[in-house]
Design an enzyme around this catalytic site. Structure first.
Site, PDB file in Angstrom:
ATOM      1  N   HIS A  43      23.747   8.213 -53.415  1.00 40.66           N
ATOM      2  CA  HIS A  43      24.694   8.583 -52.374  1.00 40.66           C
ATOM      3  C   HIS A  43      25.387   9.870 -52.770  1.00 40.66           C
ATOM      4  O   HIS A  43      25.724  10.062 -53.935  1.00 40.66           O
ATOM      5  CB  HIS A  43      25.730   7.477 -52.152  1.00 40.66           C
ATOM      6  CG  HIS A  43      26.454   7.641 -50.849  1.00 40.66           C
ATOM      7  ND1 HIS A  43      25.954   7.155 -49.671  1.00 40.66           N
ATOM      8  CD2 HIS A  43      27.618   8.254 -50.548  1.00 40.66           C
ATOM      9  CE1 HIS A  43      26.783   7.463 -48.690  1.00 40.66           C
ATOM     10  NE2 HIS A  43      27.800   8.129 -49.197  1.00 40.66           N
ATOM     11  N   ASP A  53      34.148  -0.359 -43.319  1.00 43.52           N
ATOM     12  CA  ASP A  53      34.002   1.048 -43.708  1.00 43.52           C
ATOM     13  C   ASP A  53      33.546   1.883 -42.530  1.00 43.52           C
ATOM     14  O   ASP A  53      34.003   3.013 -42.346  1.00 43.52           O
ATOM     15  CB  ASP A  53      33.023   1.220 -44.868  1.00 43.52           C
ATOM     16  CG  ASP A  53      32.780   2.697 -45.141  1.00 43.52           C
ATOM     17  OD1 ASP A  53      33.770   3.388 -45.459  1.00 43.52           O
ATOM     18  OD2 ASP A  53      31.653   3.173 -44.966  1.00 43.52           O
ATOM     19  N   ARG A  99      38.972   8.112 -40.499  1.00 47.36           N
ATOM     20  CA  ARG A  99      39.373   9.122 -41.497  1.00 47.36           C
ATOM     21  C   ARG A  99      38.870  10.506 -41.104  1.00 47.36           C
ATOM     22  O   ARG A  99      39.544  11.505 -41.313  1.00 47.36           O
ATOM     23  CB  ARG A  99      38.829   8.740 -42.883  1.00 47.36           C
ATOM     24  CG  ARG A  99      39.567   7.573 -43.499  1.00 47.36           C
ATOM     25  CD  ARG A  99      38.829   7.028 -44.701  1.00 47.36           C
ATOM     26  NE  ARG A  99      38.590   8.027 -45.703  1.00 47.36           N
ATOM     27  CZ  ARG A  99      37.458   8.142 -46.412  1.00 47.36           C
ATOM     28  NH1 ARG A  99      36.464   7.288 -46.233  1.00 47.36           N
ATOM     29  NH2 ARG A  99      37.325   9.078 -47.294  1.00 47.36           N
ATOM     30  N   SER A 159      34.879   3.587 -49.849  1.00 48.47           N
ATOM     31  CA  SER A 159      33.964   3.769 -48.722  1.00 48.47           C
ATOM     32  C   SER A 159      32.514   3.789 -49.210  1.00 48.47           C
ATOM     33  O   SER A 159      31.659   3.037 -48.730  1.00 48.47           O
ATOM     34  CB  SER A 159      34.316   5.090 -48.017  1.00 48.47           C
ATOM     35  OG  SER A 159      33.268   5.518 -47.187  1.00 48.47           O
ATOM     36  N   LYS A 210      29.510   0.308 -49.166  1.00 55.78           N
ATOM     37  CA  LYS A 210      28.183   0.330 -48.530  1.00 55.78           C
ATOM     38  C   LYS A 210      27.091   0.095 -49.560  1.00 55.78           C
ATOM     39  O   LYS A 210      26.160  -0.658 -49.358  1.00 55.78           O
ATOM     40  CB  LYS A 210      27.919   1.720 -47.919  1.00 55.78           C
ATOM     41  CG  LYS A 210      28.736   2.043 -46.711  1.00 55.78           C
ATOM     42  CD  LYS A 210      28.266   3.336 -46.087  1.00 55.78           C
ATOM     43  CE  LYS A 210      28.831   4.570 -46.729  1.00 55.78           C
ATOM     44  NZ  LYS A 210      30.103   5.015 -46.258  1.00 55.78           N
TER      45      LYS A 210
HETATM   46  N1  URA Z   1      30.800   9.532 -47.981  1.00 55.83           N
HETATM   47  C1  URA Z   1      31.181   8.272 -47.634  1.00 55.83           C
HETATM   48  O1  URA Z   1      30.343   7.395 -47.400  1.00 55.83           O
HETATM   49  N2  URA Z   1      32.478   8.012 -47.564  1.00 55.83           N
HETATM   50  C2  URA Z   1      33.427   8.934 -47.826  1.00 55.83           C
HETATM   51  O2  URA Z   1      34.583   8.614 -47.751  1.00 55.83           O
HETATM   52  C3  URA Z   1      33.030  10.246 -48.188  1.00 55.83           C
HETATM   53  C4  URA Z   1      31.690  10.521 -48.263  1.00 55.83           C
END
Ligand code: URA
Length: 444
Positions: free
Chosen positions: A82, A161, A168, A183, A187
């Site tokens: 990620h 999220d 956000r 966040s 996931k």
């Molecule tokens: N990527 C995400 O999944 N969440 C964030 O808050 C920032 C980048």
């Protein structure tokens, strides 16, 4: 639960209890807390932060807001990566099929554009027909069959999220270490992984521009992952200039396909190989980083990675002809070349300015419900440190119309700074594990 009292508590710098986070996230996910109250709370967290117990409680509550992917009985190791978000970051599009071609399954779960940064889902959805909204059962079946699925957060995975992320994005509460960490990790930890690699962007185009805060974010996420049984490694990569040449959804898909064909920009390939090698080693699919890298390179030269990408596109309803002919992607109506206004050396290519311009061109969102025009964006062929001649073509704007071209040209004039000298910071600067922070020798 009296929400204004919780907001007041947090606003005044006092921690909320784990049960309060759990009830709040449950109520928000059930639609019982209005967005205006949640926005106020997010702003309080932005300014006050979360202590480790609150961060753990928020992350667990976000994971528990949904279901998990389960890979019981799956024959291959399962890994994902990620990115904390950047401009021109199309790495996921290359990495997932490359790693899957090396025998490690990748249930790549991604997000949409956030603030000035692009999102993998928006990029994938620029491929006509591509469906990112897989159910968990569909994702599992596809990973069993192809070793790879590229999906968005289904309503089943960390739905809290999904709503908070969108909120956000439009309330200036993105750039917060605990909110980003909770966040991303909510996931990823719901994906049933054997290993997770994080690409933590640092520099002016990253959410966290400062090196120390980027390292703190990486360590925070590694702590959350390791404490929940998911081996996690992070690489810190440069986001003080866009990654690659293409910035904008369709343009980035085209560049990713070039990369899978073996002719991608060197910085995109370097970051992709570095992250992919960590993924293979983390789950025991390669002995060391050098062996892992060779295997990844072979997945490109043999054509297997591109073939896997084509299969994934087809399986998810997209037009696989895009692999052979990126012309099937939606094309911008207006294109104009941008030239250097003087001779000199590129001192900066400012990613945040470009990311904001892509949103203004229609390629990102100002409001949660905005539709995205996938065709707009920039191709910028210079990097900091490159010498340029006066009048040399150094970029192109892709827009809907003349007004978009004017907007894009103005953005490039501000973003691409030509001076007497320019310096390129290392592309992959640090490797961070549960054991500590390792400074890597050279970038590019
Ligand atoms: N990527 C995400 O999944 N969440 C964030 O808050 C920032 C980048």
């Amino acid at each position: 639960m009296v929400i204004p009292a919780l907001i007041e508590h947090k606003r005044d710098g006092r921690p909320l209890a784990a049960e309060q986070w759990a009830s709040l996230v449950r109520a928000y996910t059930a639609g019982q807390v209005p967005d205006y109250q949640m926005s106020a709370l997010l702003m309080a967290v932005f300014f006050r932060g979360l202590d480790p117990a609150e961060l753990a409680a928020l992350t667990d509550a976000m994971i528990d807001s949904g279901d998990r992917l389960r890979f019981d009985g799956h024959p291959r190791p399962v890994a994902d990566k990620h990115s904390t978000g950047g401009v021109g970051d199309k790495v996921s599009l290359l990495l997932a099929p490359m790693v899957a071609s090396c025998g490690v399954s990748v249930p790549m779960m991604s997000g949409r554009g956030l603030g000035h940064t692009g999102g993998t889902l928006d990029k994938l959805e620029s491929i006509p027909g591509f469906r990112t909204g897989l159910t968990l059962a569909e994702a599992r079946a596809q990973v069993d069959r192809l070793g790879c699925a590229m999906l968005g957060q289904t309503p089943e995975i960390a739905p809290a999220d999904k709503r908070l992320y969108a909120l956000r994005d439009v309330t200036a509460t993105v750039e917060s270490i605990p909110l980003i960490a909770a966040s991303i990790m909510s996931k990823k930890l719901a994906e049933g992984l054997n290993g997770l690699v994080l690409d933590v962007k640092t520099g002016s185009g990253a959410f966290l521009t400062d090196l120390d805060r980027s390292i703190e974010l990486a360590r925070t996420m590694i702590g959350l992952g390791e404490a929940r049984g998911c081996p996690t490694v992070a690489l810190l990569t440069a986001m003080d200039r866009p990654l690659g040449r293409a910035c904008g959804n369709v343009l980035e898909v085209e560049e990713a396909i070039e990369g899978l064909r073996g002719s991608g920009p060197s910085d995109v390939m370097e970051v992709t190989y570095a992250l992919g090698a960590e993924m293979l080693v983390l789950v025991g699919a390669a002995r060391d980083l050098a062996e892992a890298r060779k295997r990844l390179e072979h997945s490109v030269t043999s054509g297997r990675a591109l073939e896997t990408f084509g299969r994934v596109i087809e399986a998810q309803g997209g037009n696989p002809a895009v692999i052979e002919d990126p012309g099937v992607l939606p094309q911008a109506q207006a294109v104009e070349v941008f030239r250097a206004d003087r001779a000199g050396v590129v001192a900066a290519v400012e990613p945040r300015r470009l990311g904001r311009a892509i949103v203004a061109l229609g390629g990102g969102r100002n409001a949660v419900e905005d539709a995205v025009d996938p065709s707009v964006g920039f191709v910028i062929t210079v990097k900091p440190g490159d010498p340029v001649r006066a009048g040399e073509p150094i970029a192109s704007v892709f827009a809907r119309d003349a007004a978009g071209i004017a907007l894009g040209m103005a953005a490039l004039a501000e973003a691409v700074v030509i001076g007497e000298e320019g310096r390129r910071t290392p592309l992959v600067s640090h490797r961070i594990t549960a054991k500590g922070v390792e400074r890597l020798a050279e970038g590019d």
